[in-house]
Design an enzyme around this catalytic site. Sequence first.
Site, mmCIF file in Angstrom:
data_model
loop_
_atom_site.group_PDB
_atom_site.id
_atom_site.type_symbol
_atom_site.label_atom_id
_atom_site.label_comp_id
_atom_site.label_asym_id
_atom_site.label_seq_id
_atom_site.Cartn_x
_atom_site.Cartn_y
_atom_site.Cartn_z
ATOM 1 N N CYS A 184 0.827 -1.207 0.000
ATOM 2 C CA CYS A 184 0.000 0.000 0.000
ATOM 3 C C CYS A 184 0.866 1.265 0.000
ATOM 4 O O CYS A 184 1.504 1.565 -0.992
ATOM 5 C CB CYS A 184 -0.997 -0.025 1.159
ATOM 6 S SG CYS A 184 -2.335 1.154 0.899
ATOM 7 N N HIS B 162 -3.844 -4.830 0.337
ATOM 8 C CA HIS B 162 -3.379 -5.294 1.654
ATOM 9 C C HIS B 162 -3.515 -6.810 1.767
ATOM 10 O O HIS B 162 -4.458 -7.303 2.404
ATOM 11 C CB HIS B 162 -4.188 -4.614 2.768
ATOM 12 C CG HIS B 162 -3.797 -3.202 3.024
ATOM 13 N ND1 HIS B 162 -2.748 -2.858 3.857
ATOM 14 C CD2 HIS B 162 -4.303 -2.036 2.550
ATOM 15 C CE1 HIS B 162 -2.634 -1.533 3.895
ATOM 16 N NE2 HIS B 162 -3.565 -1.009 3.107
ATOM 17 N N GLU C 255 -2.001 -8.794 3.629
ATOM 18 C CA GLU C 255 -1.914 -9.264 5.022
ATOM 19 C C GLU C 255 -3.282 -9.340 5.685
ATOM 20 O O GLU C 255 -3.468 -10.105 6.627
ATOM 21 C CB GLU C 255 -0.969 -8.356 5.827
ATOM 22 C CG GLU C 255 -1.538 -7.030 6.311
ATOM 23 C CD GLU C 255 -1.670 -5.977 5.215
ATOM 24 O OE1 GLU C 255 -1.324 -6.268 4.056
ATOM 25 O OE2 GLU C 255 -2.132 -4.857 5.536
#
Length: 240
Positions: free
Chosen positions: A111, A215, A217
Site C-alpha cells: 500500500c 493489503h 496481510e
Amino acid sequence: MSKKPIIGITGAYVKHNDNMEGVYVHHDYHKCVASNGGIPIILPYINPEIALETLPLCDGIILSGGEDVDPKLFGQDPHLQLGPTTPERDLAEIALVKYALENNIPLFAICRGVQILNVALGGTLIQDIPSQVKEPIQHSQQIDRSQDTHWVTISRDSKLFEIVGSDRVRVNSLHHQAIDRVANDLRVVAQSSDGIVEAVEYIHPTTFTVGVQWHPESMASTNPTMNDMFKEFIKSSTNV
Ligand code: MN
C-alpha cells in the site's frame, strides 16, 4: 533448529491520548509473518541513520501501509485532498528501500509501501485518485478490509503471476493515492480496470522485491493466494 528469518516491519506513529503515543503496525502483518515461519519485529521511525542501523538485523523488510507520502519528495505541491503526511517516516523508509535493494534484502512493499518504493526510485504519485483520475473505480472500499472489492490484471511474465497462478485476482482496496509515473527501475505487473497501478516489481531482481497497492496481510487468513505471497517472501528471506 534452523534460524527463522527476522522480518522488519516499518511502523507508523500513533497518538492515543496525552499519555499514550508510540508505534503502530496493524496486527495482521505480525500474524501473517509469524504464521509463515518468520519472526516479526517492528521498526519505529526516528531518522534515516537509525533506520539503516536496524536493517542489518533483518532478513527481510515489509514496508507497511499508512499515511500519505509528502508530495515535495516528487517535486509537487500538496493537492487539496492530500491527507496527513509524516516526513520523517518518508525519509527513513526511502533510506531503507535503497539499502535493501543495494544489499539484496527481500522487500515486500504494501500500500503506502509501494508508493514509497516508487518515490524512493524517482517516480511520482497520484495524490488523490477520485479527483485526479478520469472515471476511477472505488479504491476506498466501504466493506471490511479482509474482503476483496476489485479485480487486478496481472502480467504473465512476473513474480506475482508465478505466485498467484492466474492473470486476474480479486483484491481489497484501501487507498486514495497511487503510483503515477513509474520509476525507471520498476515495472508495472498489475493494474485495475481504470488503469491504476496495483503492483510493481524491481527490474533487476536478485531476490523478492514486490510492491502491491492492496493489503494481502488482511486477506491472508482466509485467502490462500494472498497467504502465498507471504509464504514466498518469507522463503526468500530465509535464504539470505
Ligand atoms: Mn485499488
